[in-house]
Design an enzyme around this catalytic site. Structure first.
Site, PDB file in Angstrom:
ATOM      1  CD  GLU A  85     -75.765 -26.111  32.540  1.00  0.00           C
ATOM      2  OE1 GLU A  85     -76.273 -25.303  33.327  1.00  0.00           O
ATOM      3  OE2 GLU A  85     -76.407 -27.010  31.966  1.00  0.00           O
TER       4      GLU A  85
HETATM    5  C1  LIG Z   1     -71.769 -21.543  42.693  1.00  0.00           C
HETATM    6  C2  LIG Z   1     -72.614 -22.686  42.253  1.00  0.00           C
HETATM    7  C3  LIG Z   1     -73.743 -22.458  41.499  1.00  0.00           C
HETATM    8  C4  LIG Z   1     -74.568 -23.514  41.118  1.00  0.00           C
HETATM    9  N1  LIG Z   1     -75.723 -23.270  40.436  1.00  0.00           N
HETATM   10  C5  LIG Z   1     -76.619 -24.278  40.253  1.00  0.00           C
HETATM   11  C6  LIG Z   1     -77.917 -24.028  39.734  1.00  0.00           C
HETATM   12  O1  LIG Z   1     -78.255 -22.905  39.385  1.00  0.00           O
HETATM   13  N2  LIG Z   1     -78.785 -25.063  39.640  1.00  0.00           N
HETATM   14  C7  LIG Z   1     -78.449 -26.321  40.010  1.00  0.00           C
HETATM   15  O2  LIG Z   1     -79.282 -27.203  39.907  1.00  0.00           O
HETATM   16  N3  LIG Z   1     -77.210 -26.603  40.488  1.00  0.00           N
HETATM   17  C8  LIG Z   1     -76.297 -25.610  40.612  1.00  0.00           C
HETATM   18  N4  LIG Z   1     -75.059 -25.870  41.127  1.00  0.00           N
HETATM   19  C9  LIG Z   1     -74.711 -27.231  41.463  1.00  0.00           C
HETATM   20  C10 LIG Z   1     -73.697 -27.813  40.511  1.00  0.00           C
HETATM   21  O3  LIG Z   1     -74.297 -28.087  39.282  1.00  0.00           O
HETATM   22  C11 LIG Z   1     -73.096 -29.039  41.188  1.00  0.00           C
HETATM   23  O4  LIG Z   1     -72.252 -28.550  42.214  1.00  0.00           O
HETATM   24  C12 LIG Z   1     -72.337 -29.909  40.231  1.00  0.00           C
HETATM   25  O5  LIG Z   1     -73.208 -30.510  39.325  1.00  0.00           O
HETATM   26  C13 LIG Z   1     -71.550 -30.989  40.944  1.00  0.00           C
HETATM   27  O6  LIG Z   1     -72.334 -31.644  41.891  1.00  0.00           O
HETATM   28  P1  LIG Z   1     -71.799 -31.803  43.398  1.00  0.00           P
HETATM   29  O7  LIG Z   1     -71.395 -30.462  43.883  1.00  0.00           O
HETATM   30  O8  LIG Z   1     -72.811 -32.530  44.168  1.00  0.00           O
HETATM   31  O9  LIG Z   1     -70.501 -32.633  43.255  1.00  0.00           O
HETATM   32  P2  LIG Z   1     -70.436 -34.223  43.120  1.00  0.00           P
HETATM   33  O10 LIG Z   1     -71.427 -34.673  42.129  1.00  0.00           O
HETATM   34  O11 LIG Z   1     -70.468 -34.813  44.464  1.00  0.00           O
HETATM   35  O12 LIG Z   1     -69.002 -34.382  42.487  1.00  0.00           O
HETATM   36  C14 LIG Z   1     -67.804 -34.343  43.280  1.00  0.00           C
HETATM   37  C15 LIG Z   1     -66.656 -34.784  42.382  1.00  0.00           C
HETATM   38  O13 LIG Z   1     -66.895 -36.099  41.899  1.00  0.00           O
HETATM   39  C16 LIG Z   1     -66.888 -36.124  40.481  1.00  0.00           C
HETATM   40  N5  LIG Z   1     -67.932 -37.046  40.026  1.00  0.00           N
HETATM   41  C17 LIG Z   1     -69.175 -37.186  40.504  1.00  0.00           C
HETATM   42  N6  LIG Z   1     -69.826 -38.134  39.828  1.00  0.00           N
HETATM   43  C18 LIG Z   1     -68.985 -38.611  38.911  1.00  0.00           C
HETATM   44  C19 LIG Z   1     -69.063 -39.613  37.913  1.00  0.00           C
HETATM   45  N7  LIG Z   1     -70.160 -40.322  37.705  1.00  0.00           N
HETATM   46  N8  LIG Z   1     -67.973 -39.834  37.139  1.00  0.00           N
HETATM   47  C20 LIG Z   1     -66.849 -39.111  37.301  1.00  0.00           C
HETATM   48  N9  LIG Z   1     -66.711 -38.166  38.241  1.00  0.00           N
HETATM   49  C21 LIG Z   1     -67.767 -37.908  39.025  1.00  0.00           C
HETATM   50  C22 LIG Z   1     -67.165 -34.707  40.035  1.00  0.00           C
HETATM   51  O14 LIG Z   1     -66.609 -34.439  38.756  1.00  0.00           O
HETATM   52  C23 LIG Z   1     -66.485 -33.911  41.146  1.00  0.00           C
HETATM   53  O15 LIG Z   1     -65.130 -33.776  40.858  1.00  0.00           O
HETATM   54  C24 LIG Z   1     -74.210 -24.825  41.471  1.00  0.00           C
HETATM   55  C25 LIG Z   1     -73.040 -25.056  42.198  1.00  0.00           C
HETATM   56  C26 LIG Z   1     -72.262 -24.011  42.604  1.00  0.00           C
HETATM   57  C27 LIG Z   1     -71.029 -24.291  43.419  1.00  0.00           C
END
Ligand SMILES: Cc1cc2nc3c(=O)[nH]c(=O)nc-3n(C[C@H](O)[C@H](O)[C@H](O)COP(=O)(O)OP(=O)(O)OC[C@H]3O[C@@H](n4cnc5c(N)ncnc54)[C@H](O)[C@@H]3O)c2cc1C
Length: 616
Positions: free
Chosen positions: A445
């Site tokens: 989220e």
């Molecule tokens: C158990 C679980 C349930 C989930 N459920 C859903 C769901 O129901 N629907 C759905 O759509 N998604 C879902 N997600 C996905 C979740 O929303 C994403 O994992 C999350 O938004 C982060 O994206 P990412 O994993 O690609 O990490 P990334 O975006 O790659 O981020 C990696 C790191 O970089 C940082 N970062 C990235 N971009 C920036 C920026 N611009 N500025 C500063 N820091 C940044 C982040 O804070 C993080 O620390 C779920 C994830 C998990 C693990």
């Protein structure tokens, strides 16, 4: 009370809802006329009882069993089925749903309180409820009449479950990088093709069908979030008469093997592997993200609630354990070999951990309840000005609820493990599961860093910074009003110092913007979010402390008690003890906890930009 079973601080819940916010006042509006204070109290008690008696016995069992895929479909742990059904039958899973759809039409604040208990009882299960109502709300708010008719009631009744499909392998925080496509085939109907990952409740055998709310890009739409549209994509198509039709070419590829929330299936879904996946547009083309954003405040606040729920459960277990576990002697008798062994609650170090946990839990509760109460006030506002004021508050506090409460919740649970010592690390106690489950909340989220950017880069500068100014004004008004408070003036003075530092920090960040650009400001955005959130929570705790002093004064007068310090009265009078404790947690929070968060900004105050320059 038990160190292994779910317990909630029902006294603090009652105080926050009834004595401080006085949520019964909502019944003065036509919308919530049925929800007077007595009704709300009863529903809170019943909701909590349901969470403890019916849902929480499944917490550990469902964690151990986990979800699995059989014949291409997800099976959730068996023990979830009964509480799932009952949650819908009794209305606990659909409290905010309007009566038109068979729901209670209850205030959001009531939903929040009961959900505090439901999350603590089994987060994996309660996520099904949140996601289903989130997806149904989207269809109900932006969908066509025929979509509403087909899906919404069944979702609110739990017959169909729902999901939110934003993430893709290359599009996590950067939702706008999504490549799932949509090609128009007839009016309002599109062919969907692409892969979504991390989809919570992505598939299950709890309902008859799974309804996905999917963000996809219509062919020819611009790149980025502006090109995204929102679609209803059922796993199985639904005929016009409501019966289930053909499979809609949605494939459950896999579910994640993950750290926590084992009862919640997190799925990789392929849409249209065979070119036959249909999606029905919700609202207009290109408005997908703005529709999602309209729902975002609620979803983010309720994700913040996970921090409170699990931390609250952890604190209650830790407190009970500290009264049970005998270890060592009292520090004042450490040289006496004959000294009796004591329970660990006597050790100052354990007490420091417990007060940190307790004060943070109460602060999170204050912040979340207050923010959601503003959502209710917004709905029943009599004037545009009142509505705008409540909305501004919600807008500004939402990233704090999500970012701060999920981080603090995790911190509290990990301290809980420390209070238990070795057993806290084992599966004999719920603490390790609470810790694993709590770890997801700062990630999904929108990660904490994304919340911080939302706060600093959008909310704080929105409308020339009016939201931030309004919040600072509210702080100032409270300080002015209680500057001479007989018991709280010192704490208000300390609080005033924090507000001044906050204001200086915000001015300093404008300076950094000039010298180091947005990169410099973004570097300390997350520490800033943590700091301003702690001050906002401290402000609310101070409001509670004012109420507590009044109540304590009344009790003292009624019972003819003078100074509480040299009286055994507190041991006999539970209410007096509660109010006296509230003053202590508030003072501790303002004097000792807010500075913990202020310290996170030390680098920013020194204008230290090493993190930007170092070569990793
Ligand atoms: C158990 C679980 C349930 C989930 N459920 C859903 C769901 O129901 N629907 C759905 O759509 N998604 C879902 N997600 C996905 C979740 O929303 C994403 O994992 C999350 O938004 C982060 O994206 P990412 O994993 O690609 O990490 P990334 O975006 O790659 O981020 C990696 C790191 O970089 C940082 N970062 C990235 N971009 C920036 C920026 N611009 N500025 C500063 N820091 C940044 C982040 O804070 C993080 O620390 C779920 C994830 C998990 C693990």
């Amino acid at each position: 009370m038990s160190s292994t079973e779910l317990t909630l601080d029902q006294r603090d819940i009652r105080f926050a809802a009834q004595e401080w916010l006085k949520i019964g006042q909502l019944s003065e509006s036509e919308k919530f006329a049925e929800f007077d204070q007595d009704t709300l109290d009863l529903m809170v008690q019943e909701g909590i009882r349901f969470a403890i008696d019916v849902v929480s016995p499944t917490r550990s069992e469902s964690d151990r069993e986990g979800c699995r895929i059989e014949d291409g479909r997800v099976k959730v742990p068996k023990c979830l089925h009964e509480p799932y059904q009952q949650s819908y039958e009794l209305g606990w899973a659909s409290m905010g749903v309007s009566q038109e759809y068979g729901g209670m039409g209850a205030p959001a604040t009531l939903g929040l309180i009961v959900n505090e208990a439901m999350n603590g009882a089994n987060l994996g299960l309660s996520m099904f409820f949140g996601l289903t109502s989130g997806a149904a709300d989207l269809i109900d708010t932006y969908g066509s009449d025929s979509l509403k008719q087909k899906y919404v009631a069944k979702m609110y009744q739990g017959k169909f479950t729902g999901t939110m499909c934003l993430s893709e392998p290359q599009a996590g925080s950067d939702v706008g990088a999504g490549t799932t496509s949509a090609e128009s085939v007839e009016d309002g109907v599109y062919k969907i093709k692409g892969s979504k990952c991390w989809i919570s409740s992505g598939d299950s055998d709890l309902g008859e069908n799974v309804i996905h709310a999917v963000l996809a890009r219509v062919k020819g739409a611009p790149d980025g979030t502006k090109g995204l549209s929102l679609f209803v994509v059922p796993h199985t198509r639904v005929n016009d008469d409501g019966s289930l039709g053909d499979w809609n070419d949605v494939t459950v590829v896999s579910i994640e093997d993950k750290l926590g929330i084992h009862a919640s299936p997190t799925a990789v879904l392929n849409f249209g592997e065979n070119g036959d996946c249909l999606g029905w547009i919700i609202g207009e083309e290109g408005k997908g993200i703005s529709s999602m954003f309209m729902m975002m405040n609620g979803a983010r606040i309720f994700t913040g609630l996970i921090g409170l729920s699990l931390a609250g459960a952890a604190y209650e277990n830790a407190r009970t354990y500290a009264y049970e576990r005998v270890q060592g002697t009292n520090i004042s008798k450490i040289r006496d070999p004959e000294a009796p062994r004591v329970t660990i609650v006597e050790h100052p170090a354990v007490r420091l951990n417990l007060i940190n946990m307790k004060a943070k839990v109460e602060a999170m509760r204050a912040l979340l309840y207050y923010t959601v109460f503003q959502l209710d006030l917004e709905l029943i506002a009599k004037t545009d000005e009142e509505r705008q004021k409540a909305q501004n508050m919600v807008d500004l506090l939402t990233p704090m609820c999500k970012g701060w409460c999920t981080e603090v919740g995790l911190d509290v649970v990990q301290v809980g493990i420390q209070v238990l010592g070795g057993v806290g690390y084992t599966k004999d106690f719920p603490m390790e599961q609470l810790f694993r489950d709590a770890r997801i909340a700062p990630i999904y989220e929108g990660t904490t860093d994304i919340q911080a950017l939302d706060l600093v880069g959008r909310k704080m500068i929105q409308n020339d910074g009016i939201l931030f100014q309004q919040l600072m004004e509210q702080f100032s008004q409270s300080i002015e009003k209680h500057r001479e408070h007989p018991e709280l003036s010192e704490i208000f003075k300390t609080f005033e110092g924090h507000c001044e530092t906050l204001y200086e920090t915000s001015l300093g960040s404008q300076e950094v913007l000039k010298t180091r650009g947005m990169e410099g400001v973004a570097l300390y955005a997350t520490p800033f979010l943590m700091y301003i959130s702690s001050i906002s929570a401290g402000w609310l705790l101070l409001q509670q402390a004012v109420v507590a002093t009044e109540k304590l004064g009344q009790i003292k007068t009624e019972n003819g008690v003078g100074d509480l310090a040299d009286s055994s009265f507190l041991k006999e009078n539970e209410d007096a003890l509660f109010y006296a404790n509230k003053l202590k947690t508030t003072r501790y929070f303002v004097e000792a906890i807010i500075p913990q968060f202020e310290a996170l900004l030390a680098g920013g105050r020194k204008q230290n930009f090493d993190a930007l320059e170092i070569v990793f």
